[in-house]
Design a protein around this motif. Sequence first.
Motif, PDB file in Angstrom:
ATOM      1  N   ASP A 185      55.687  33.519  36.827  1.00 37.38           N
ATOM      2  CA  ASP A 185      54.833  34.483  37.524  1.00 37.38           C
ATOM      3  C   ASP A 185      54.360  35.580  36.585  1.00 37.38           C
ATOM      4  O   ASP A 185      53.205  35.996  36.621  1.00 37.38           O
ATOM      5  CB  ASP A 185      55.593  35.109  38.701  1.00 37.38           C
ATOM      6  CG  ASP A 185      55.729  34.145  39.868  1.00 37.38           C
ATOM      7  OD1 ASP A 185      56.539  34.425  40.745  1.00 37.38           O
ATOM      8  OD2 ASP A 185      55.020  33.136  39.891  1.00 37.38           O
ATOM      9  N   GLU A 186      55.259  36.057  35.739  1.00 36.88           N
ATOM     10  CA  GLU A 186      54.888  37.123  34.813  1.00 36.88           C
ATOM     11  C   GLU A 186      53.810  36.672  33.834  1.00 36.88           C
ATOM     12  O   GLU A 186      52.984  37.467  33.405  1.00 36.88           O
ATOM     13  CB  GLU A 186      56.121  37.591  34.029  1.00 36.88           C
ATOM     14  CG  GLU A 186      57.102  38.412  34.848  1.00 36.88           C
ATOM     15  CD  GLU A 186      58.356  38.744  34.062  1.00 36.88           C
ATOM     16  OE1 GLU A 186      58.643  38.027  33.078  1.00 36.88           O
ATOM     17  OE2 GLU A 186      59.057  39.685  34.446  1.00 36.88           O
TER      18      GLU A 186
ATOM     19  N   VAL B 172      46.720  37.456  43.886  1.00 38.00           N
ATOM     20  CA  VAL B 172      45.914  37.670  42.682  1.00 38.00           C
ATOM     21  C   VAL B 172      46.819  37.446  41.468  1.00 38.00           C
ATOM     22  O   VAL B 172      47.815  38.144  41.296  1.00 38.00           O
ATOM     23  CB  VAL B 172      45.332  39.091  42.639  1.00 38.00           C
ATOM     24  CG1 VAL B 172      44.477  39.288  41.385  1.00 38.00           C
ATOM     25  CG2 VAL B 172      44.527  39.389  43.897  1.00 38.00           C
ATOM     26  N   ASN B 173      46.493  36.457  40.663  1.00 41.16           N
ATOM     27  CA  ASN B 173      47.305  36.135  39.485  1.00 41.16           C
ATOM     28  C   ASN B 173      48.782  35.977  39.837  1.00 41.16           C
ATOM     29  O   ASN B 173      49.664  36.507  39.163  1.00 41.16           O
ATOM     30  CB  ASN B 173      47.112  37.196  38.394  1.00 41.16           C
ATOM     31  CG  ASN B 173      45.773  37.066  37.702  1.00 41.16           C
ATOM     32  OD1 ASN B 173      44.736  37.321  38.301  1.00 41.16           O
ATOM     33  ND2 ASN B 173      45.781  36.642  36.457  1.00 41.16           N
ATOM     34  N   GLY B 174      49.037  35.278  40.918  1.00 46.45           N
ATOM     35  CA  GLY B 174      50.395  34.950  41.300  1.00 46.45           C
ATOM     36  C   GLY B 174      51.158  36.051  42.005  1.00 46.45           C
ATOM     37  O   GLY B 174      52.336  35.871  42.331  1.00 46.45           O
ATOM     38  N   GLN B 175      50.512  37.187  42.269  1.00 50.82           N
ATOM     39  CA  GLN B 175      51.194  38.307  42.902  1.00 50.82           C
ATOM     40  C   GLN B 175      50.349  38.868  44.041  1.00 50.82           C
ATOM     41  O   GLN B 175      49.129  38.664  44.085  1.00 50.82           O
ATOM     42  CB  GLN B 175      51.483  39.396  41.869  1.00 50.82           C
ATOM     43  CG  GLN B 175      52.433  38.943  40.766  1.00 50.82           C
ATOM     44  CD  GLN B 175      52.786  40.061  39.810  1.00 50.82           C
ATOM     45  OE1 GLN B 175      52.030  41.001  39.646  1.00 50.82           O
ATOM     46  NE2 GLN B 175      53.940  39.954  39.162  1.00 50.82           N
TER      47      GLN B 175
ATOM     48  N   GLU C  22      40.087  38.244  33.523  1.00 50.59           N
ATOM     49  CA  GLU C  22      39.502  37.650  34.729  1.00 50.59           C
ATOM     50  C   GLU C  22      40.597  37.291  35.737  1.00 50.59           C
ATOM     51  O   GLU C  22      41.544  36.581  35.397  1.00 50.59           O
ATOM     52  CB  GLU C  22      38.733  36.395  34.327  1.00 50.59           C
ATOM     53  CG  GLU C  22      37.996  35.720  35.459  1.00 50.59           C
ATOM     54  CD  GLU C  22      37.202  34.520  34.962  1.00 50.59           C
ATOM     55  OE1 GLU C  22      37.070  33.555  35.729  1.00 50.59           O
ATOM     56  OE2 GLU C  22      36.741  34.542  33.807  1.00 50.59           O
ATOM     57  N   PRO C  23      40.515  37.784  36.966  1.00 49.60           N
ATOM     58  CA  PRO C  23      41.566  37.509  37.952  1.00 49.60           C
ATOM     59  C   PRO C  23      41.488  36.084  38.483  1.00 49.60           C
ATOM     60  O   PRO C  23      40.415  35.515  38.619  1.00 49.60           O
ATOM     61  CB  PRO C  23      41.284  38.526  39.063  1.00 49.60           C
ATOM     62  CG  PRO C  23      39.793  38.724  38.999  1.00 49.60           C
ATOM     63  CD  PRO C  23      39.437  38.641  37.529  1.00 49.60           C
ATOM     64  N   LEU C  24      42.652  35.532  38.794  1.00 53.71           N
ATOM     65  CA  LEU C  24      42.722  34.169  39.313  1.00 53.71           C
ATOM     66  C   LEU C  24      43.067  34.168  40.794  1.00 53.71           C
ATOM     67  O   LEU C  24      43.939  34.912  41.237  1.00 53.71           O
ATOM     68  CB  LEU C  24      43.790  33.367  38.578  1.00 53.71           C
ATOM     69  CG  LEU C  24      43.465  32.909  37.154  1.00 53.71           C
ATOM     70  CD1 LEU C  24      44.642  32.126  36.607  1.00 53.71           C
ATOM     71  CD2 LEU C  24      42.206  32.067  37.119  1.00 53.71           C
ATOM     72  N   PRO C  25      42.405  33.321  41.578  1.00 50.66           N
ATOM     73  CA  PRO C  25      42.778  33.161  42.991  1.00 50.66           C
ATOM     74  C   PRO C  25      44.198  32.608  43.101  1.00 50.66           C
ATOM     75  O   PRO C  25      44.752  32.084  42.133  1.00 50.66           O
ATOM     76  CB  PRO C  25      41.741  32.163  43.524  1.00 50.66           C
ATOM     77  CG  PRO C  25      40.627  32.180  42.534  1.00 50.66           C
ATOM     78  CD  PRO C  25      41.259  32.474  41.215  1.00 50.66           C
ATOM     79  N   GLY C  26      44.767  32.691  44.278  1.00 49.21           N
ATOM     80  CA  GLY C  26      46.142  32.274  44.490  1.00 49.21           C
ATOM     81  C   GLY C  26      46.318  30.779  44.552  1.00 49.21           C
ATOM     82  O   GLY C  26      46.516  30.216  45.635  1.00 49.21           O
ATOM     83  N   ARG C  27      46.253  30.121  43.421  1.00 48.78           N
ATOM     84  CA  ARG C  27      46.435  28.672  43.358  1.00 48.78           C
ATOM     85  C   ARG C  27      47.695  28.368  42.573  1.00 48.78           C
ATOM     86  O   ARG C  27      47.852  28.798  41.437  1.00 48.78           O
ATOM     87  CB  ARG C  27      45.250  28.011  42.651  1.00 48.78           C
ATOM     88  CG  ARG C  27      43.935  28.190  43.415  1.00 48.78           C
ATOM     89  CD  ARG C  27      42.783  27.679  42.579  1.00 48.78           C
ATOM     90  NE  ARG C  27      41.531  27.750  43.305  1.00 48.78           N
ATOM     91  CZ  ARG C  27      40.343  27.585  42.725  1.00 48.78           C
ATOM     92  NH1 ARG C  27      40.264  27.362  41.436  1.00 48.78           N
ATOM     93  NH2 ARG C  27      39.236  27.638  43.439  1.00 48.78           N
TER      94      ARG C  27
END
Length: 314
Positions: free
Chosen positions: A128-129, A269-272, A98-103
């Motif tokens: 980040d990785e 998206v997921n820190g990137q 599940e993708p995470l918003p940029g938080r």
Amino acid sequence: MTDHAETGHDRSDAGLTAIISERRQLINLAYRLLGSLAEAEDAVQETYARWYAMSRQQQDAIASPGAWLTRVASRICLDLLGSARARRERYVGEWIPEPLPGRTEWISVRPGAATADPADPADRVTLDESVSMAFLVALEAMTPAQRVALILHDVFGYSFAEIADITGRTPAACRELASSARRRVRASGRPAAPATHQAGLVRDFKQAWEARDIDALVGLLDPGATFTADGGGQVLTVLEPIEGGEQIAHACVTIAGRATGLTLVERTVNGQPGLVAQQDGVIVTVYAFEVAEGRIKHIWAVRNPDKLRPWITD
């Protein structure tokens, strides 16, 4: 007597605040272990349910409530991972985390983890990785025990003795689990590109896609690139990964031609750097990218509405 009662009340409130403050940390841990924010929230809710099911005397006897909560949450996730493989075998099409918003709060580690186990800093993945889509996908190929050992040690800085207590294995076995999991991660891909470079490639990809410029798209994609989509059987999407940069470029142009009123927006998206597709202002797809050696190596397109809820309410 009044002063004594108030002191006890304050202590109770402080203890409750400390317990509740662990929730973000537990969500961070459970998401990395499960690859699903919804499942992570359920695991954390179950963890708190077990805490509050204890008597006050039992709670007071626990020296470190935070450590207790982490141990219980990890065990719950370990059990869930054991059953998740069977559930995902019945999943319609490809399963993508599940993708995470940029938080920024999703990129968090255990307090003091940076100083833990200084003898092996090279074994640690960066923050980040640890939430990147490429890393989470690599975790899917691991056994539940490998996944738990790697995340707890390399990301959150827990010792192998602590992990042994959680998994029911010896510290030496946990060390080997983390080591084998680390080898899997390293074998799964090349070093990630800096975020600024990835942002430029994703922006160029967006513009080429909007222009339906096949040649430009092919130039941005690695010849061996892969496009994987996850619709969960609820929306129309490709069920098998698309292999090859040229094939992906043609598929993107086909999508652009069929989708009317579709808007691409740059988002984290997921820190990137990634993209989201909006249909009449509603997010219908989240795209995560893996960039290596100057080209896009992998695109993950999450279309399953259940996995887009954090984005729709963001």
